[in-house]
Design a protein around this motif. Structure first.
Motif, PDB file in Angstrom:
ATOM      1  N   ASP A  10       6.790  11.750  12.445  1.00  0.00           N
ATOM      2  CA  ASP A  10       5.747  12.248  13.342  1.00  0.00           C
ATOM      3  C   ASP A  10       6.151  11.970  14.793  1.00  0.00           C
ATOM      4  O   ASP A  10       7.262  11.468  15.058  1.00  0.00           O
ATOM      5  CB  ASP A  10       4.368  11.660  12.989  1.00  0.00           C
ATOM      6  CG  ASP A  10       4.257  10.179  13.300  1.00  0.00           C
ATOM      7  OD1 ASP A  10       5.192   9.629  13.907  1.00  0.00           O
ATOM      8  OD2 ASP A  10       3.224   9.582  12.940  1.00  0.00           O
ATOM      9  N   SER A  11       5.267  12.264  15.745  1.00  0.00           N
ATOM     10  CA  SER A  11       5.648  12.153  17.160  1.00  0.00           C
ATOM     11  C   SER A  11       5.954  10.705  17.559  1.00  0.00           C
ATOM     12  O   SER A  11       6.627  10.464  18.556  1.00  0.00           O
ATOM     13  CB  SER A  11       4.529  12.730  18.034  1.00  0.00           C
ATOM     14  OG  SER A  11       3.318  12.077  17.696  1.00  0.00           O
ATOM     15  N   LEU A  12       5.482   9.744  16.773  1.00  0.00           N
ATOM     16  CA  LEU A  12       5.765   8.339  17.090  1.00  0.00           C
ATOM     17  C   LEU A  12       6.963   7.798  16.307  1.00  0.00           C
ATOM     18  O   LEU A  12       7.254   6.601  16.304  1.00  0.00           O
ATOM     19  CB  LEU A  12       4.534   7.469  16.784  1.00  0.00           C
ATOM     20  CG  LEU A  12       3.245   7.872  17.514  1.00  0.00           C
ATOM     21  CD1 LEU A  12       2.055   7.107  16.956  1.00  0.00           C
ATOM     22  CD2 LEU A  12       3.402   7.614  19.009  1.00  0.00           C
ATOM     23  N   GLY A  13       7.626   8.701  15.594  1.00  0.00           N
ATOM     24  CA  GLY A  13       8.807   8.304  14.831  1.00  0.00           C
ATOM     25  C   GLY A  13       8.473   7.719  13.467  1.00  0.00           C
ATOM     26  O   GLY A  13       9.344   7.169  12.788  1.00  0.00           O
ATOM     27  N   LYS A  14       7.212   7.830  13.062  1.00  0.00           N
ATOM     28  CA  LYS A  14       6.819   7.281  11.760  1.00  0.00           C
ATOM     29  C   LYS A  14       7.131   8.290  10.650  1.00  0.00           C
ATOM     30  O   LYS A  14       6.968   9.500  10.853  1.00  0.00           O
ATOM     31  CB  LYS A  14       5.298   7.015  11.820  1.00  0.00           C
ATOM     32  CG  LYS A  14       4.820   5.964  10.852  1.00  0.00           C
ATOM     33  CD  LYS A  14       3.327   5.725  11.058  1.00  0.00           C
ATOM     34  CE  LYS A  14       2.623   5.984   9.768  1.00  0.00           C
ATOM     35  NZ  LYS A  14       1.305   6.460   9.823  1.00  0.00           N
ATOM     36  N   GLU A  15       7.555   7.763   9.494  1.00  0.00           N
ATOM     37  CA  GLU A  15       7.853   8.678   8.375  1.00  0.00           C
ATOM     38  C   GLU A  15       6.582   9.247   7.783  1.00  0.00           C
ATOM     39  O   GLU A  15       5.645   8.489   7.490  1.00  0.00           O
ATOM     40  CB  GLU A  15       8.615   7.920   7.281  1.00  0.00           C
ATOM     41  CG  GLU A  15      10.085   7.832   7.586  1.00  0.00           C
ATOM     42  CD  GLU A  15      10.880   7.297   6.421  1.00  0.00           C
ATOM     43  OE1 GLU A  15      10.328   7.196   5.309  1.00  0.00           O
ATOM     44  OE2 GLU A  15      12.056   6.974   6.643  1.00  0.00           O
ATOM     45  N   ILE A  16       6.544  10.538   7.629  1.00  0.00           N
ATOM     46  CA  ILE A  16       5.371  11.170   7.013  1.00  0.00           C
ATOM     47  C   ILE A  16       5.835  12.209   5.997  1.00  0.00           C
ATOM     48  O   ILE A  16       7.003  12.591   5.980  1.00  0.00           O
ATOM     49  CB  ILE A  16       4.456  11.874   8.063  1.00  0.00           C
ATOM     50  CG1 ILE A  16       5.287  12.841   8.933  1.00  0.00           C
ATOM     51  CG2 ILE A  16       3.701  10.875   8.920  1.00  0.00           C
ATOM     52  CD1 ILE A  16       4.451  13.809   9.726  1.00  0.00           C
ATOM     53  N   LYS A  17       4.882  12.679   5.191  1.00  0.00           N
ATOM     54  CA  LYS A  17       5.180  13.766   4.250  1.00  0.00           C
ATOM     55  C   LYS A  17       4.595  15.044   4.849  1.00  0.00           C
ATOM     56  O   LYS A  17       3.480  15.037   5.394  1.00  0.00           O
ATOM     57  CB  LYS A  17       4.512  13.509   2.895  1.00  0.00           C
ATOM     58  CG  LYS A  17       5.028  12.262   2.198  1.00  0.00           C
ATOM     59  CD  LYS A  17       6.344  12.545   1.495  1.00  0.00           C
ATOM     60  CE  LYS A  17       6.836  11.318   0.745  1.00  0.00           C
ATOM     61  NZ  LYS A  17       8.226  11.452   0.335  1.00  0.00           N
ATOM     62  N   VAL A  18       5.364  16.116   4.712  1.00  0.00           N
ATOM     63  CA  VAL A  18       4.875  17.396   5.255  1.00  0.00           C
ATOM     64  C   VAL A  18       5.031  18.509   4.229  1.00  0.00           C
ATOM     65  O   VAL A  18       5.839  18.417   3.305  1.00  0.00           O
ATOM     66  CB  VAL A  18       5.657  17.805   6.539  1.00  0.00           C
ATOM     67  CG1 VAL A  18       5.379  16.863   7.695  1.00  0.00           C
ATOM     68  CG2 VAL A  18       7.139  17.924   6.261  1.00  0.00           C
ATOM     69  N   SER A  19       4.256  19.564   4.452  1.00  0.00           N
ATOM     70  CA  SER A  19       4.412  20.765   3.638  1.00  0.00           C
ATOM     71  C   SER A  19       5.708  21.449   4.065  1.00  0.00           C
ATOM     72  O   SER A  19       5.924  21.675   5.260  1.00  0.00           O
ATOM     73  CB  SER A  19       3.228  21.710   3.881  1.00  0.00           C
ATOM     74  OG  SER A  19       3.606  23.040   3.611  1.00  0.00           O
ATOM     75  N   LEU A  20       6.565  21.769   3.103  1.00  0.00           N
ATOM     76  CA  LEU A  20       7.839  22.399   3.456  1.00  0.00           C
ATOM     77  C   LEU A  20       7.612  23.779   4.044  1.00  0.00           C
ATOM     78  O   LEU A  20       8.376  24.261   4.866  1.00  0.00           O
ATOM     79  CB  LEU A  20       8.727  22.513   2.213  1.00  0.00           C
ATOM     80  CG  LEU A  20       9.257  21.187   1.658  1.00  0.00           C
ATOM     81  CD1 LEU A  20       9.992  21.400   0.342  1.00  0.00           C
ATOM     82  CD2 LEU A  20      10.171  20.512   2.683  1.00  0.00           C
TER      83      LEU A  20
END
Ligand code: ME8
Length: 596
Positions: free
Chosen positions: A189-199
């Motif tokens: 995400d914008s803060l560099g945190k790992e997230i899951k996203v819709s491909l």
């Protein structure tokens, strides 16, 4: 209506235990009914009915260019069908329920309805500024819609197609969509945190586990496949039809169609169970039926429904929606017209990138007709198109201001047309057999314009609006070439034969302009009206049926011959300065720019 039952979940795929209602096999496929005698009688009775819709747009943010594009496309179909004498209904509106809207209202510090009303008005204002001539504007917060959704739900419930189960898996609030593990990927995400996203959409997804109602989607897999295979035109263009067929060959799990009220309050409660809120997509899709008059008065419109949608919501419209309709025993949409997306600088429009194009601002800068023309001339359903202000200005200058506007200007300017009439056609100057003053290219031009309405009709029907505009634009160039070739301003008007030839050149050019003005009405309604009014063409003479090109050449009477032109209300379309297009409004240019 409360259901004691057992359920269990395994990973993302929910395992559902049936309860209470016995499973009814899905209703017979409705598209087969279309060939039955009963329905064909019904189709004959109102085969001049046409019903076109846009998606209903989320009110979490202001409208952007893509929303206007869908609306302009649907408006173009609607206006085209009206010209052809159809009884056409055209619906657009706003999608106001769901978690995404609930959160947007919270963030804005407003109660959800006040928040929705404000943004819904912005859409309405944009659409009226751009001459989107909808016949119905629906908001999902209206009472008529709530009644339609409750009825629709009850029909599915009574047929045993909805049961209580449990969903555990990924959910994207931004897309209001459930996802399979294979549709989810990793991102930062914008803060560099790992997230899951819709491909597919790139939007963040969250894991959720909830008890809710499930729709027996899996039971419709083979019917949906049969429908698509038996109706190759059901989803257009072809590449999207193929995409849906491919999805349908994969696993098709049942679909969660409600959310727990504790998480989602902003929506329609499940009839008989106010602990649950109806899933926003089921709610939203039913809008098309609400407008048609569901549950009592939808028959005239429902069997002729067509949806215009963006490629992002294909699955909802080409899988979930037809399955719901099959379950409810209703006919399926005639066509789902899918279009691709507008990008900016080759990138998806997004607030975070700061590249969202405000369609209202652009329609003030380039005029409503200007934006309509650009979007329809450059928008290609099959692939994404990139937007720049410069492209808009260049296209409008070349095709509307110079080519079409210049032609009108030449043929109506007092220098060439001092009597300000639709002059006479002289068959000796332009005989059907060669031998007059016309040359080979002139016959070629007449032939092209004679065929133009059929060509445009074919492209409009296939939603290839850009091809229709390409064909019109090519013909405008031919007519300009015709005038340029014969330089009527150099002919000696005191010589009778020359005068007749000048009149014939102008008569033909005005006939060409009348055809272009008539065909362009669905695209640029204001400019077409200006053009046709200048030619003296009355409102009742502007329909498709009136497209009888150059009657005098065919040996028939021409109702326009000898008629006074309409008053001059200025240039057809003002030129724009390409490099500063984003800084200025259209400038008036000298009217005589194209006059020799
Ligand atoms: O999905 N280019 O609403 P939405 C072209 N409420 N068209 C675009 C676009 C782009 N970049 N971005 C959006 C929803 N669109 C639901 C629909 S219908 C029962 C419910 C257009 O506000 C396109 O038509 O996200 C797309 O499908 C639609 O806006 C999505 O609008």
């Amino acid at each position: 209506m409360r259901f004691p039952f057992l359920f269990a979940t395994r990973g993302c795929r929910a395992v559902y235990r049936l309860h209470q209602k016995p499973f009814l096999s899905p209703v017979p496929p409705l598209w087969e009914h279309r060939s039955s005698a009963a329905l064909s009688t019904q189709l004959c009775k109102d085969d001049r009915s046409y019903y076109i819709t846009t998606p209903i747009f989320y009110v979490n943010a202001s409208p952007h260019l893509g929303h206007l594009y869908s609306a302009v496309l649907a408006d173009c179909f609607h206006r085209y069908k009206l010209l052809q004498g159809f009884n056409s209904k055209f619906a657009t509106g706003t999608d106001e329920h769901g978690l995404k809207i609930q959160q947007a209202a919270e963030a804005a510090g407003k109660d959800p309805l006040t928040f929705c009303t404000g943004v819904s008005k912005q859409f309405r204002h944009l659409f009226s500024s751009c001459n989107i001539s909808y016949t119905d504007y629906i908001r999902t917060t209206e009472q008529r819609h709530r009644e339609a959704v409750e009825h629709f739900w009850s029909v599915l419930w009574n047929k045993g197609l909805i049961y209580k189960g449990s969903y555990e898996g990924w959910y994207s609030t931004q897309d209001e969509s459930f996802l399979m593990p294979s549709q989810v990927g990793d991102a930062l995400d914008s803060l560099g945190k790992e997230i899951k996203v819709s491909l597919e959409s790139g939007h963040k997804v969250e894991w959720m586990k909830e008890e809710n109602y499930m729709f027996r989607l899996s039971a419709f897999q083979s019917q949906l496949l049969d429908w698509l295979r038996g109706n190759p035109q059901a989803v257009q263009p072809e590449r999207f039809h193929q995409a849906v067929l491919k999805w349908l060959q994969e696993d098709l799990p049942d679909l969660s169609v409600s959310r727990q009220r504790s998480r989602l309050q902003w929506g329609i409660p499940v009839p008989g169970d106010d602990e649950q809120t109806i899933y926003v997509w089921l709610d939203a899709l039913v809008n098309y039926l609400t407008v048609a008059g569901y549950p009592d008065k939808h028959n005239q419109w429902w069997h002729v429904a067509r949806h215009v949608i963006g490629k992002d919501i294909l699955k909802f419209h080409a899988i979930y929606w037809p399955a719901f309709l099959l379950g409810a025993g209703l006919p399926l949409p005639q066509v789902i017209h899918v279009h691709s997306h507008w990008t900016v600088g080759g990138k998806k429009m997004s607030k975070s990138l700061g590249n969202v194009v405000d369609p209202l601002e652009r329609s003030q800068m380039f005029t409503a007709d200007g934006m309509r023309y650009f979007l329809l001339r450059q928008g290609v359903p099959d692939s994404d198109c990139d937007y720049t202000d410069d492209k808009v200005a260049k296209l409008l200058n070349a095709e509307l201001a110079d080519s079409l506007g210049g032609l009108l200007n030449r043929c109506t300017a007092p220098a060439l047309n001092p009597a300000q009439v639709y002059p006479s056609f002289c068959p000796q100057s332009f005989p059907r057999a060669h031998g007059g003053r016309a040359v080979h290219e002139d016959y070629h031009m007449l032939d092209a314009i004679q065929k133009l309405p059929a060509v445009v009709e074919k492209h409009y029907e296939a939603m290839h609006i850009y091809k229709a505009l390409e064909a019109i634009s090519a013909c405008v160039r031919l007519t300009n070439g015709f005038v340029q070739r014969h330089t009527p301003w150099k002919l000696d008007r005191k010589n009778n034969e020359d005068q007749r030839w000048v009149d014939t050149i102008i008569h033909i050019s005005l006939e060409c302009l009348r055809i272009y003005g008539t065909l362009l009405q669905p695209i640029v309604p204001e400019a077409s009206n200006k053009l046709l009014s200048r030619l003296g063409v009355q409102p009742h003479e502007r329909s498709w049926a009136g497209l009888n090109f150059l009657a005098r050449y065919q040996g028939m009477d021409c109702p326009f011959e000898g008629r006074a032109l309409g008053s001059d209300s200025g240039v057809l379309f003002s030129r724009l300065e390409p490099h500063n297009a984003d800084k200025q409004k259209p400038k008036k240019t000298k009217k005589s720019a194209n006059l020799k």
